[in-house]
Write a protein that holds these residues in place. Structure first.
Motif, PDB file in Angstrom:
ATOM      1  N   GLU A 119     -26.048  27.298  -3.790  1.00 17.97           N
ATOM      2  CA  GLU A 119     -26.340  28.840  -4.243  1.00 17.97           C
ATOM      3  C   GLU A 119     -27.869  28.922  -4.308  1.00 17.97           C
ATOM      4  OE1 GLU A 119     -24.200  29.464  -7.862  1.00 17.97           O
ATOM      5  OE2 GLU A 119     -22.217  29.608  -6.515  1.00 17.97           O
ATOM      6  N   ALA A 120     -28.453  29.919  -4.173  1.00 16.68           N
ATOM      7  CA  ALA A 120     -29.877  30.385  -4.357  1.00 16.68           C
ATOM      8  C   ALA A 120     -29.837  30.615  -5.797  1.00 16.68           C
ATOM      9  CB  ALA A 120     -30.469  31.471  -3.564  1.00 16.68           C
ATOM     10  N   GLY A 121     -30.871  30.187  -6.675  1.00 20.35           N
ATOM     11  CA  GLY A 121     -31.097  30.497  -8.087  1.00 20.35           C
ATOM     12  C   GLY A 121     -32.555  30.708  -8.149  1.00 20.35           C
ATOM     13  N   GLU A 122     -32.799  31.476  -9.325  1.00 19.06           N
ATOM     14  CA  GLU A 122     -34.155  31.955  -9.524  1.00 19.06           C
ATOM     15  C   GLU A 122     -35.155  30.994  -9.937  1.00 19.06           C
ATOM     16  OE1 GLU A 122     -34.119  34.555 -13.231  1.00 19.06           O
ATOM     17  OE2 GLU A 122     -33.005  35.965 -12.172  1.00 19.06           O
ATOM     18  N   ALA A 123     -34.750  29.680 -10.378  1.00 18.98           N
ATOM     19  CA  ALA A 123     -35.406  28.643 -10.618  1.00 18.98           C
ATOM     20  C   ALA A 123     -35.177  27.417  -9.494  1.00 18.98           C
ATOM     21  CB  ALA A 123     -35.244  27.862 -12.142  1.00 18.98           C
ATOM     22  N   GLY A 124     -34.402  27.584  -8.562  1.00 21.45           N
ATOM     23  CA  GLY A 124     -34.335  26.872  -7.267  1.00 21.45           C
ATOM     24  C   GLY A 124     -32.976  26.714  -6.976  1.00 21.45           C
ATOM     25  N   PRO A 125     -32.765  26.168  -5.870  1.00 23.80           N
ATOM     26  CA  PRO A 125     -31.097  25.889  -5.506  1.00 23.80           C
ATOM     27  C   PRO A 125     -30.358  25.334  -6.685  1.00 23.80           C
ATOM     28  CG  PRO A 125     -32.727  25.121  -3.647  1.00 23.80           C
ATOM     29  CD  PRO A 125     -33.459  25.287  -4.934  1.00 23.80           C
ATOM     30  N   VAL A 126     -29.134  25.800  -6.496  1.00 25.93           N
ATOM     31  CA  VAL A 126     -28.085  25.386  -7.475  1.00 25.93           C
ATOM     32  C   VAL A 126     -26.856  24.698  -6.671  1.00 25.93           C
ATOM     33  CG1 VAL A 126     -26.363  25.988  -9.174  1.00 25.93           C
ATOM     34  CG2 VAL A 126     -28.627  27.244  -9.174  1.00 25.93           C
ATOM     35  N   ALA A 127     -26.632  23.430  -7.073  1.00 26.47           N
ATOM     36  CA  ALA A 127     -25.320  22.792  -6.276  1.00 26.47           C
ATOM     37  C   ALA A 127     -24.086  22.967  -7.077  1.00 26.47           C
ATOM     38  CB  ALA A 127     -25.838  21.272  -6.274  1.00 26.47           C
ATOM     39  N   VAL A 128     -22.950  23.183  -6.551  1.00 25.89           N
ATOM     40  CA  VAL A 128     -21.674  23.429  -7.204  1.00 25.89           C
ATOM     41  C   VAL A 128     -20.943  22.177  -6.859  1.00 25.89           C
ATOM     42  CG1 VAL A 128     -19.657  24.790  -7.226  1.00 25.89           C
ATOM     43  CG2 VAL A 128     -22.107  25.911  -6.681  1.00 25.89           C
ATOM     44  N   GLN A 129     -20.409  21.698  -7.736  1.00 24.62           N
ATOM     45  CA  GLN A 129     -19.650  20.487  -7.605  1.00 24.62           C
ATOM     46  C   GLN A 129     -18.245  20.901  -8.365  1.00 24.62           C
ATOM     47  OE1 GLN A 129     -22.892  18.290  -9.500  1.00 24.62           O
ATOM     48  NE2 GLN A 129     -22.434  16.676  -7.846  1.00 24.62           N
ATOM     49  N   SER A 130     -17.252  19.948  -7.868  1.00 24.32           N
ATOM     50  CA  SER A 130     -15.676  19.866  -8.627  1.00 24.32           C
ATOM     51  C   SER A 130     -15.707  18.610  -9.182  1.00 24.32           C
ATOM     52  CB  SER A 130     -14.815  20.124  -7.759  1.00 24.32           C
ATOM     53  OG  SER A 130     -14.623  21.456  -7.138  1.00 24.32           O
ATOM     54  N   ALA A 131     -15.207  18.744 -10.320  1.00 27.38           N
ATOM     55  CA  ALA A 131     -14.854  17.315 -11.352  1.00 27.38           C
ATOM     56  C   ALA A 131     -13.670  17.121 -11.957  1.00 27.38           C
ATOM     57  CB  ALA A 131     -16.082  17.356 -12.528  1.00 27.38           C
ATOM     58  N   PHE A 132     -13.378  16.013 -12.272  1.00 26.82           N
ATOM     59  CA  PHE A 132     -12.024  15.838 -12.938  1.00 26.82           C
ATOM     60  C   PHE A 132     -10.990  16.378 -12.362  1.00 26.82           C
ATOM     61  CE2 PHE A 132     -15.381  15.233 -16.139  1.00 26.82           C
ATOM     62  CZ  PHE A 132     -15.241  13.889 -16.479  1.00 26.82           C
ATOM     63  N   ALA A 133     -10.955  16.062 -10.842  1.00 25.74           N
ATOM     64  CA  ALA A 133      -9.344  16.527 -10.578  1.00 25.74           C
ATOM     65  C   ALA A 133      -9.357  17.908 -10.151  1.00 25.74           C
ATOM     66  CB  ALA A 133      -8.299  16.079 -10.953  1.00 25.74           C
ATOM     67  N   ALA A 134     -10.539  18.495  -9.959  1.00 27.53           N
ATOM     68  CA  ALA A 134     -10.786  20.038  -9.887  1.00 27.53           C
ATOM     69  C   ALA A 134     -10.493  20.830 -11.048  1.00 27.53           C
ATOM     70  CB  ALA A 134     -10.021  20.542  -8.474  1.00 27.53           C
ATOM     71  N   SER A 135     -10.411  20.236 -12.218  1.00 26.79           N
ATOM     72  CA  SER A 135     -10.266  20.824 -13.445  1.00 26.79           C
ATOM     73  C   SER A 135     -11.507  21.525 -13.814  1.00 26.79           C
ATOM     74  CB  SER A 135      -9.817  19.731 -14.414  1.00 26.79           C
ATOM     75  OG  SER A 135      -8.697  18.999 -14.218  1.00 26.79           O
ATOM     76  N   PHE A 136     -12.690  21.130 -13.367  1.00 24.46           N
ATOM     77  CA  PHE A 136     -13.958  21.714 -13.761  1.00 24.46           C
ATOM     78  C   PHE A 136     -14.766  22.020 -12.555  1.00 24.46           C
ATOM     79  CE2 PHE A 136     -12.416  19.502 -17.539  1.00 24.46           C
ATOM     80  CZ  PHE A 136     -12.702  20.488 -18.659  1.00 24.46           C
ATOM     81  N   THR A 137     -15.687  23.066 -12.715  1.00 23.05           N
ATOM     82  CA  THR A 137     -16.718  23.332 -11.649  1.00 23.05           C
ATOM     83  C   THR A 137     -18.009  23.279 -12.461  1.00 23.05           C
ATOM     84  OG1 THR A 137     -15.127  24.702 -10.490  1.00 23.05           O
ATOM     85  CG2 THR A 137     -17.647  25.038  -9.903  1.00 23.05           C
ATOM     86  N   THR A 138     -18.793  22.400 -11.813  1.00 19.62           N
ATOM     87  CA  THR A 138     -20.335  22.321 -12.313  1.00 19.62           C
ATOM     88  C   THR A 138     -21.252  22.924 -11.652  1.00 19.62           C
ATOM     89  OG1 THR A 138     -20.719  20.249 -11.670  1.00 19.62           O
ATOM     90  CG2 THR A 138     -19.519  20.142 -13.556  1.00 19.62           C
ATOM     91  N   ARG A 139     -22.425  23.354 -12.131  1.00 21.57           N
ATOM     92  CA  ARG A 139     -23.429  23.952 -11.513  1.00 21.57           C
ATOM     93  C   ARG A 139     -24.647  23.226 -11.968  1.00 21.57           C
ATOM     94  NH1 ARG A 139     -19.866  28.096 -10.910  1.00 21.57           N
ATOM     95  NH2 ARG A 139     -20.056  29.348  -8.940  1.00 21.57           N
ATOM     96  N   SER A 140     -25.316  22.427 -10.727  1.00 22.80           N
ATOM     97  CA  SER A 140     -26.560  21.889 -11.275  1.00 22.80           C
ATOM     98  C   SER A 140     -27.634  22.156 -10.638  1.00 22.80           C
ATOM     99  CB  SER A 140     -26.145  20.150 -11.107  1.00 22.80           C
ATOM    100  OG  SER A 140     -24.880  19.863 -11.788  1.00 22.80           O
ATOM    101  N   ARG A 141     -29.002  21.813 -11.216  1.00 21.33           N
ATOM    102  CA  ARG A 141     -30.066  21.909 -10.460  1.00 21.33           C
ATOM    103  C   ARG A 141     -31.079  21.002 -10.588  1.00 21.33           C
ATOM    104  NH1 ARG A 141     -34.823  24.150 -12.392  1.00 21.33           N
ATOM    105  NH2 ARG A 141     -33.981  24.792 -14.493  1.00 21.33           N
TER     106      ARG A 141
END
Length: 320
Positions: A119-141
């Protein structure tokens, strides 16, 4: 407008689907600039332009075929110097992730692997990942250097977006390490006529419950009725029932299809790690307490030897 480097995965000029998905994601961040190297690189330009590449940087030479990944890293570094991009996107294949890691070290950049969205973010691109058997969605920059992101197949739609696709020859200076590991021979993989496992929109996998190599044709028949790839759990592979190249899981291949059908698979965390980002998951297992049912969208409690043939027959009937 800002430019985004997209590393092209192709075979003799035939662009693979994950690259076209990357171009869709790159258009959210800026103007895609494709980097294609190796034999047939120039032949990729037409397809890349059709899907949004404003420029196509190409480099050909024996180094790309005769040696391992370092010459490709050299080319990506050269493209980075020529473009000054806001992000670098690569497919999440084993080879591309190694290229991404080496490139990030050379450029002092942060790297995020196995994203399922960008995704486009104000401070730069944001990567979306799925974690722990899709129990959580993380957004990292990435906060250091230029974001280097590898994206799983089937994470974005492929859409036409015609652009200039201007072809430019990339001058690559190969490092001393580029010739350290030579490819001595290649053996073409025998084609099954089915989609590549990591790129398939539908995957049908069999596990311990298949109870033998002689029963895997049931799984293959269902896969063929759907135009799907065939996968296998580690238990099935370790038992010698199906090739290791078809193993789905933490020590096998990661898949992210639109539909994943697990037949006779209990759902150990090792297997879930390789298919948890599938869009729709269906499980067939006679054990109602199997862990796989905690993850699925649809579960069928029943003997796969009864369920799978009926499902295959019904699909073929509806297609007729």
């Amino acid at each position: 407008m800002a430019e985004v480097l997209v590393f092209v995965d192709h075979v003799d000029g035939a662009v693979r689907k994950p690259t076209l998905e990357l171009l869709t994601l790159a258009r959210r961040l800026g103007d895609p600039v494709a980097v294609a190297v190796g034999a047939g690189a120039a032949g990729t330009a037409g397809v890349l332009a059709e899907h949004g590449a404003v420029r196509v940087l190409t480099a050909q030479g024996p180094e790309f075929g005769d040696y391992l990944v370092v010459p490709q890293v050299d080319a990506l570094v050269a493209a980075f110097g020529a473009v000054s991009p806001v992000a670098v996107l690569l497919p999440s294949s084993a080879e591309a992730k190694e290229i991404a890691a080496r490139f990030a070290v050379r450029t002092g950049s942060g790297v995020i692997t196995d994203a399922v969205d960008v995704e486009a973010g104000e401070a730069g691109p944001v990567a979306v990942q799925s974690a722990f058997a899709a129990s959580f969605t993380t957004r990292s920059r990435v906060v250091r250097g230029v974001p280097v992101i590898t994206v799983k197949p089937n994470s974005a739609p492929v859409g036409a977006a015609p652009a200039a696709g201007t072809v430019e020859e990339l001058a690559v200076e190969f490092s001393d390490l580029s010739t350290a590991a030579r490819v001595l021979s290649r053996t073409p993989r025998e084609s099954t006529g089915r989609p590549e496992l990591t790129e398939a929109a539908i995957v049908v996998s069999g596990g311990r419950g298949v109870n033998g190599a002689e029963n895997f044709p049931l799984i293959e028949a269902l896969a063929d009725s759907l135009g799907a790839a065939v996968g296998a759990s580690r238990a099935a592979v370790d038992a010698g029932w199906y090739p290791h190249s078809s193993q789905v899981g933490q020590t096998g291949k990661s898949v992210s299809p639109q539909l994943y059908i697990a037949s006779g698979i209990s759902g150990a965390i090792q297997h879930r790690a390789g298919m948890q980002t599938s869009k729709t998951i269906v499980a067939i297992n006679k054990d109602a307490e199997a862990p796989i049912f905690d993850l699925v969208d649809y579960g069928i409690v029943g003997d796969l030897f009864d369920v799978v043939p009926q499902l295959t027959e019904e699909i073929n009937t509806r297609k007729a």
